[in-house]
Motif scaffolding. Structure first.
Motif, PDB file in Angstrom:
ATOM      1  N   SER A 105       0.847  -1.045   0.049  1.00 61.33           N
ATOM      2  CA  SER A 105      -0.084  -0.066  -0.090  1.00 61.33           C
ATOM      3  C   SER A 105       0.877   1.317  -0.113  1.00 61.33           C
ATOM      4  CB  SER A 105      -0.789   0.038   1.297  1.00 61.33           C
ATOM      5  OG  SER A 105      -0.080  -0.004   2.480  1.00 61.33           O
ATOM      6  N   PHE A 106       0.149   2.418  -0.088  1.00 62.07           N
ATOM      7  CA  PHE A 106       1.055   3.700  -0.100  1.00 62.07           C
ATOM      8  C   PHE A 106       0.299   4.451   0.906  1.00 62.07           C
ATOM      9  CE2 PHE A 106      -2.322   4.782  -2.849  1.00 62.07           C
ATOM     10  CZ  PHE A 106      -2.515   6.053  -2.683  1.00 62.07           C
ATOM     11  N   ASP A 107       1.316   5.572   1.145  1.00 63.96           N
ATOM     12  CA  ASP A 107       0.532   6.761   2.051  1.00 63.96           C
ATOM     13  C   ASP A 107       0.161   7.919   1.354  1.00 63.96           C
ATOM     14  OD1 ASP A 107       0.128   8.656   4.069  1.00 63.96           O
ATOM     15  OD2 ASP A 107       2.011   8.194   5.265  1.00 63.96           O
ATOM     16  N   ALA A 144       1.725   5.798  -9.132  1.00 60.49           N
ATOM     17  CA  ALA A 144       0.141   6.244  -9.500  1.00 60.49           C
ATOM     18  C   ALA A 144      -0.539   7.406  -8.611  1.00 60.49           C
ATOM     19  CB  ALA A 144      -0.624   4.912  -9.386  1.00 60.49           C
ATOM     20  N   ALA A 145       0.101   7.377  -7.389  1.00 60.60           N
ATOM     21  CA  ALA A 145      -0.453   8.219  -6.415  1.00 60.60           C
ATOM     22  C   ALA A 145      -0.143   9.509  -6.777  1.00 60.60           C
ATOM     23  CB  ALA A 145       0.031   7.845  -4.923  1.00 60.60           C
ATOM     24  N   CYS A 146       0.934   9.705  -7.514  1.00 54.37           N
ATOM     25  CA  CYS A 146       1.464  11.181  -7.671  1.00 54.37           C
ATOM     26  C   CYS A 146       0.921  11.636  -9.179  1.00 54.37           C
ATOM     27  CB  CYS A 146       3.007  11.150  -7.960  1.00 54.37           C
ATOM     28  SG  CYS A 146       3.731  10.953  -6.238  1.00 54.37           S
ATOM     29  N   ILE A 194      -5.418  -5.045 -11.443  1.00 54.64           N
ATOM     30  CA  ILE A 194      -4.930  -3.887 -10.351  1.00 54.64           C
ATOM     31  C   ILE A 194      -5.443  -2.549 -11.078  1.00 54.64           C
ATOM     32  CG2 ILE A 194      -3.087  -2.870  -9.107  1.00 54.64           C
ATOM     33  CD1 ILE A 194      -3.724  -5.669  -8.287  1.00 54.64           C
ATOM     34  N   PHE A 195      -4.867  -2.419 -12.370  1.00 55.33           N
ATOM     35  CA  PHE A 195      -4.936  -1.346 -13.064  1.00 55.33           C
ATOM     36  C   PHE A 195      -5.768  -1.790 -14.597  1.00 55.33           C
ATOM     37  CE2 PHE A 195      -1.275  -0.136 -10.827  1.00 55.33           C
ATOM     38  CZ  PHE A 195      -1.956   1.096 -10.147  1.00 55.33           C
ATOM     39  N   SER A 211      -6.478   8.715 -13.801  1.00 52.46           N
ATOM     40  CA  SER A 211      -7.020   7.608 -13.706  1.00 52.46           C
ATOM     41  C   SER A 211      -6.340   6.622 -12.896  1.00 52.46           C
ATOM     42  CB  SER A 211      -7.457   6.946 -15.084  1.00 52.46           C
ATOM     43  OG  SER A 211      -8.331   7.755 -15.880  1.00 52.46           O
ATOM     44  N   GLY A 212      -5.106   6.230 -13.035  1.00 55.90           N
ATOM     45  CA  GLY A 212      -4.295   5.484 -12.214  1.00 55.90           C
ATOM     46  C   GLY A 212      -4.320   5.965 -10.726  1.00 55.90           C
ATOM     47  N   ARG A 213      -4.327   7.271 -10.658  1.00 54.17           N
ATOM     48  CA  ARG A 213      -4.204   8.043  -9.046  1.00 54.17           C
ATOM     49  C   ARG A 213      -5.668   7.592  -8.591  1.00 54.17           C
ATOM     50  NH1 ARG A 213      -2.955  11.401  -5.018  1.00 54.17           N
ATOM     51  NH2 ARG A 213      -4.464  12.891  -4.425  1.00 54.17           N
ATOM     52  N   LYS A 214      -6.667   7.842  -9.148  1.00 53.10           N
ATOM     53  CA  LYS A 214      -8.268   7.438  -8.614  1.00 53.10           C
ATOM     54  C   LYS A 214      -8.017   5.934  -8.191  1.00 53.10           C
ATOM     55  CE  LYS A 214     -10.821  11.089 -10.980  1.00 53.10           C
ATOM     56  NZ  LYS A 214     -11.768  11.317 -12.065  1.00 53.10           N
ATOM     57  N   LYS A 215      -7.662   5.118  -9.023  1.00 53.55           N
ATOM     58  CA  LYS A 215      -7.659   3.803  -8.793  1.00 53.55           C
ATOM     59  C   LYS A 215      -6.971   3.436  -7.442  1.00 53.55           C
ATOM     60  CE  LYS A 215      -9.229   0.626 -10.596  1.00 53.55           C
ATOM     61  NZ  LYS A 215      -8.888  -0.086 -11.443  1.00 53.55           N
ATOM     62  N   VAL A 216      -5.709   3.814  -7.209  1.00 51.53           N
ATOM     63  CA  VAL A 216      -4.974   3.577  -6.146  1.00 51.53           C
ATOM     64  C   VAL A 216      -5.321   4.114  -4.681  1.00 51.53           C
ATOM     65  CG1 VAL A 216      -2.989   2.954  -7.246  1.00 51.53           C
ATOM     66  CG2 VAL A 216      -3.329   5.254  -6.485  1.00 51.53           C
ATOM     67  N   LEU A 217      -6.168   5.208  -5.073  1.00 52.82           N
ATOM     68  CA  LEU A 217      -6.829   6.094  -3.873  1.00 52.82           C
ATOM     69  C   LEU A 217      -8.085   5.120  -3.470  1.00 52.82           C
ATOM     70  CD1 LEU A 217      -6.703   9.829  -4.839  1.00 52.82           C
ATOM     71  CD2 LEU A 217      -5.498   8.658  -2.897  1.00 52.82           C
ATOM     72  N   ALA A 218      -8.707   4.784  -4.518  1.00 47.86           N
ATOM     73  CA  ALA A 218      -9.869   3.582  -3.947  1.00 47.86           C
ATOM     74  C   ALA A 218      -9.576   2.697  -3.420  1.00 47.86           C
ATOM     75  CB  ALA A 218     -10.720   3.543  -5.366  1.00 47.86           C
ATOM     76  N   ALA A 219      -8.456   1.942  -3.696  1.00 43.39           N
ATOM     77  CA  ALA A 219      -8.279   0.656  -3.174  1.00 43.39           C
ATOM     78  C   ALA A 219      -6.903   0.181  -2.595  1.00 43.39           C
ATOM     79  CB  ALA A 219      -8.715  -0.236  -4.341  1.00 43.39           C
ATOM     80  N   HIS A 220      -5.760   1.013  -2.666  1.00 47.81           N
ATOM     81  CA  HIS A 220      -4.442   0.478  -2.165  1.00 47.81           C
ATOM     82  C   HIS A 220      -3.707   1.656  -1.174  1.00 47.81           C
ATOM     83  CE1 HIS A 220      -4.877  -2.785  -4.992  1.00 47.81           C
ATOM     84  NE2 HIS A 220      -5.319  -1.872  -6.069  1.00 47.81           N
ATOM     85  N   THR A 221      -4.448   2.103  -0.468  1.00 45.43           N
ATOM     86  CA  THR A 221      -3.811   3.012   0.727  1.00 45.43           C
ATOM     87  C   THR A 221      -3.714   2.093   1.997  1.00 45.43           C
ATOM     88  OG1 THR A 221      -5.904   3.922   1.888  1.00 45.43           O
ATOM     89  CG2 THR A 221      -5.232   5.077  -0.240  1.00 45.43           C
ATOM     90  N   ALA A 222      -2.912   2.690   2.725  1.00 44.05           N
ATOM     91  CA  ALA A 222      -2.474   1.764   4.000  1.00 44.05           C
ATOM     92  C   ALA A 222      -3.932   1.850   4.966  1.00 44.05           C
ATOM     93  CB  ALA A 222      -1.677   2.514   5.005  1.00 44.05           C
ATOM     94  N   ALA A 223      -4.694   2.730   4.699  1.00 40.38           N
ATOM     95  CA  ALA A 223      -6.100   2.652   5.492  1.00 40.38           C
ATOM     96  C   ALA A 223      -6.989   1.569   4.951  1.00 40.38           C
ATOM     97  CB  ALA A 223      -6.646   3.880   5.432  1.00 40.38           C
TER      98      ALA A 223
END
Length: 367
Positions: free
Chosen positions: A170-172, A278-280, A295-296, A329-341
């Motif tokens: 995951s990412f922060d 992707a988050a960037c 994943i993507f 689009s990549g950023r939206k995907k990781v924010l929706a599913a791949h954060t530490a939360a």
């Protein structure tokens, strides 16, 4: 739900030096703490981390350093025994002995957290039991795997895990986000040298750079042999501290992802660099591995390259509008599913499932 008492025995949370485990543990434990759970982290006190501790006292957990297996057993048996959930991570020193002690001592749910699943399975095939033995897999109530897909079925069917679940990195989002792009480079790559990653790096980036002399390329990371011939338009950065990774991604039009051979063979093994880039909002050009499309979405959230020609086509033919859209689009995907939360929430869900399984199995054992 009542807050959980969680004990983690991991490689390190106090030092990110030379390992990716600390960052992963920090994000997960921080989010567990935010959700009201109590976490104790037990870490073997080893000299190479002791002299490179960038977070000696994480504010979101109780950190305990122990000297050896004997001290662990004699001083912390009650802590492990009374916890709701006890997690042993991959690459823990004397991990087999630690794991056996944990499954024998813990009253609650026990889990093995494999941050290195493809490497672990390759080790087991070679009968290299550095931190995990096949007989232990069936004794852990839960196997948390950085690799999803068919590997999970293999862990259950071949190795006897009662419950194997995908638990991706995951990412922060507080550390990785878009900034005003300088477009300093057309394509960049961040990664330590490895023998298995160098051929695809050569094919997907360096050959492309040689063919496009006015393009701007960069490779950041240590341990590249002096024998490598770099095209003149490829800038080298020997070491890039984690605090500079966000700025690095935000300075590229596109970023390149190269996957380790063990991860390609296993499939379904996204790296943390994928999520961070992707988050960037930086569009990613990646090599292909089975499961990447889970994943993507290929073409709209990530781009796949098989050759220098593919790479050059993306760099030269994609419009600026489309480039920005792919990154967003990549950023939206990781924010929706791949954060530490997300991972902290998943962990509690898996815990509840494992607890139900454990409780249902008790009467059968007592008959």
């Amino acid at each position: 739900m009542q807050p959980l008492n969680i004990v983690i025995l991991g490689l390190s949370i106090t030092s990110a030096w030379g390992n990716g485990h600390a960052t992963t543990f920090r994000g997960l434990v921080r989010e567990l703490h935010r959700n009201g759970h109590r976490v104790s982290f037990l870490e073997r006190d080893v000299p190479w981390y002791a002299s490179n501790r960038d977070l000696p006292q994480p504010p979101y957990c109780t950190t305990i350093l122990y000297q050896d297996l004997e001290e662990l057993k004699s001083r912390y048996a009650s802590l492990v025994g009374s916890a709701d959930l006890v997690i042993v991570g991959s690459y823990v020193p004397e991990g087999v002995a630690v794991g056996q002690w944990v499954v024998d001592t813990a009253e609650g749910v026990t889990a093995f957290y494999d941050i290195d699943t493809p490497v672990t399975l390759a080790k087991l095939e070679r009968e290299d039991y550095e931190y995990l033995h096949p007989h232990l897999i069936a004794q852990y109530d839960l196997y948390l795997s950085f690799t999803g897909g068919p590997t999970l079925q293999r862990l259950e069917d071949v190795f006897g895990s009662p419950m194997a679940r995908a638990f991706y990195c995951s990412f922060d989002p507080e550390l990785y986000f878009p900034e005003a792009q300088r477009n300093q480079w057309d394509l960049g790559y961040l990664g330590t040298y490895s023998d298995d990653r160098q051929p695809p790096l050569q094919k997907l980036m360096l050959d492309a750079a040689a063919q496009w002399e006015t393009g701007r390329f960069v490779v950041a990371g240590p341990q590249y042999p002096a024998s490598i011939t770099w095209p003149q338009n490829v800038q080298r950065i020997e070491h890039l501290p984690p605090a500079q990774h966000r700025a690095f991604y935000n300075s590229q039009r596109f970023t390149l992802n190269i996957t380790r051979a063990d991860m390609i063979r296993a499939g379904y093994s996204p790296s943390v660099r994928l999520f961070e880039a992707a988050a960037c909002g930086t569009p990613i050009i990646s090599d292909y591995w089975e499961g990447i499309d889970s994943i993507f979405q290929i073409g709209t959230e990530i781009l796949i390259s098989h050759s220098a020609q593919d790479t050059l086509r993306y760099l030269n033919e994609i419009s600026e509008e489309e480039r920005i859209a792919i990154g967003e689009s990549g950023r939206k995907k990781v924010l929706a599913a791949h954060t530490a939360a997300h991972r902290a929430t998943e962990l509690v869900t898996y815990y509840n499932e494992a607890l139900c399984r454990k409780q249902q199995a008790v009467p059968a054992k007592e008959v």
